[in-house]
Design a protein around this motif. Structure first.
Motif, PDB file in Angstrom:
ATOM      1  N   GLU A  33       1.006  -0.890  -0.666  1.00 43.50           N
ATOM      2  CA  GLU A  33       0.209  -0.094  -0.131  1.00 43.50           C
ATOM      3  C   GLU A  33       0.931   1.017   0.479  1.00 43.50           C
ATOM      4  O   GLU A  33       0.413   2.228  -0.668  1.00 43.50           O
ATOM      5  N   GLU A  49      -5.208  -5.555  -0.958  1.00 43.77           N
ATOM      6  CA  GLU A  49      -6.642  -5.841  -0.662  1.00 43.77           C
ATOM      7  C   GLU A  49      -7.033  -7.227  -0.277  1.00 43.77           C
ATOM      8  O   GLU A  49      -7.837  -7.852   0.648  1.00 43.77           O
ATOM      9  N   LYS A  50      -6.619  -7.903  -1.577  1.00 46.72           N
ATOM     10  CA  LYS A  50      -6.480  -9.289  -1.738  1.00 46.72           C
ATOM     11  C   LYS A  50      -5.523 -10.002  -0.313  1.00 46.72           C
ATOM     12  O   LYS A  50      -6.209 -10.955   0.409  1.00 46.72           O
ATOM     13  N   SER A  53      -7.864  -9.854   2.095  1.00 41.42           N
ATOM     14  CA  SER A  53      -8.831 -10.964   2.508  1.00 41.42           C
ATOM     15  C   SER A  53      -9.129 -11.991   3.442  1.00 41.42           C
ATOM     16  O   SER A  53      -9.549 -12.680   3.520  1.00 41.42           O
ATOM     17  N   TYR A  82      -4.250   0.820   7.201  1.00 37.66           N
ATOM     18  CA  TYR A  82      -5.084   0.145   6.138  1.00 37.66           C
ATOM     19  C   TYR A  82      -5.751   0.794   6.091  1.00 37.66           C
ATOM     20  O   TYR A  82      -6.296   2.016   5.105  1.00 37.66           O
ATOM     21  N   SER A  83      -7.282   0.460   6.843  1.00 39.56           N
ATOM     22  CA  SER A  83      -7.980   1.069   7.235  1.00 39.56           C
ATOM     23  C   SER A  83      -8.386   2.921   7.303  1.00 39.56           C
ATOM     24  O   SER A  83      -9.008   3.324   6.620  1.00 39.56           O
ATOM     25  N   GLN A  86      -7.258   4.351   3.516  1.00 36.68           N
ATOM     26  CA  GLN A  86      -7.154   4.041   2.097  1.00 36.68           C
ATOM     27  C   GLN A  86      -9.271   4.008   2.394  1.00 36.68           C
ATOM     28  O   GLN A  86      -9.556   3.645   2.919  1.00 36.68           O
ATOM     29  N   ASP A  88     -11.582   2.688   2.950  1.00 36.94           N
ATOM     30  CA  ASP A  88     -12.016   1.233   3.320  1.00 36.94           C
ATOM     31  C   ASP A  88     -13.978   0.863   3.404  1.00 36.94           C
ATOM     32  O   ASP A  88     -14.673   1.309   4.613  1.00 36.94           O
ATOM     33  N   CYS A  93     -11.394  -4.269   7.190  1.00 40.75           N
ATOM     34  CA  CYS A  93     -10.339  -3.286   7.004  1.00 40.75           C
ATOM     35  C   CYS A  93     -10.174  -3.152   9.249  1.00 40.75           C
ATOM     36  O   CYS A  93     -10.234  -4.435   9.987  1.00 40.75           O
TER      37      CYS A  93
END
Length: 107
Positions: A33, A49-50, A53, A82-83, A86, A88, A93
């Motif tokens: 990221e 993101e993958k 997940s 991350y949240s 990005q 989201d 997340c």
């Protein structure tokens, strides 16, 4: 390939790699990221993101490692970062970060 794994393969992958903040899936997603933002390469965000997940609430609740380096505490930090950085929209997340925090409080 990351996209063609079934749920059992994903679970095995997570157990083998781990999901800590400095090594493992959260660390890999965090790095991708940040690199994506630095070099303006949005496709790396999709890969991050993958990877994220693969971290499930079940995996979190079955984690034996609690450390920042290779465990649940580091995953919590990575998911929160991350949240925050990005969009989201589904809050996945953030929900996983909360699960990490709750799990750590139980321990």
């Amino acid at each position: 390939s990351l996209t063609s794994m079934d749920s059992e393969e994903k679970s095995r992958f997570v157990r083998n790699i781990g999901f800590g903040g400095f090594n493992g899936l959260a660390a890999s997603a965090y790095s991708l990221e940040k690199i994506a933002l630095l070099i303006s390469e949005p496709s790396l965000i999709l890969i991050a993101e993958k990877i994220l997940s693969f971290i499930t609430v079940d995996e979190i609740n079955n984690s034996e490692k609690l450390t920042i380096i290779g465990g649940c505490a580091g995953t919590l930090l990575g998911l929160l970062e991350y949240s925050l950085s990005q969009v989201d929209s589904t809050s996945k997340c953030l929900q996983k970060a909360i699960a990490c925090g709750e799990y750590l409080l139980k321990k």
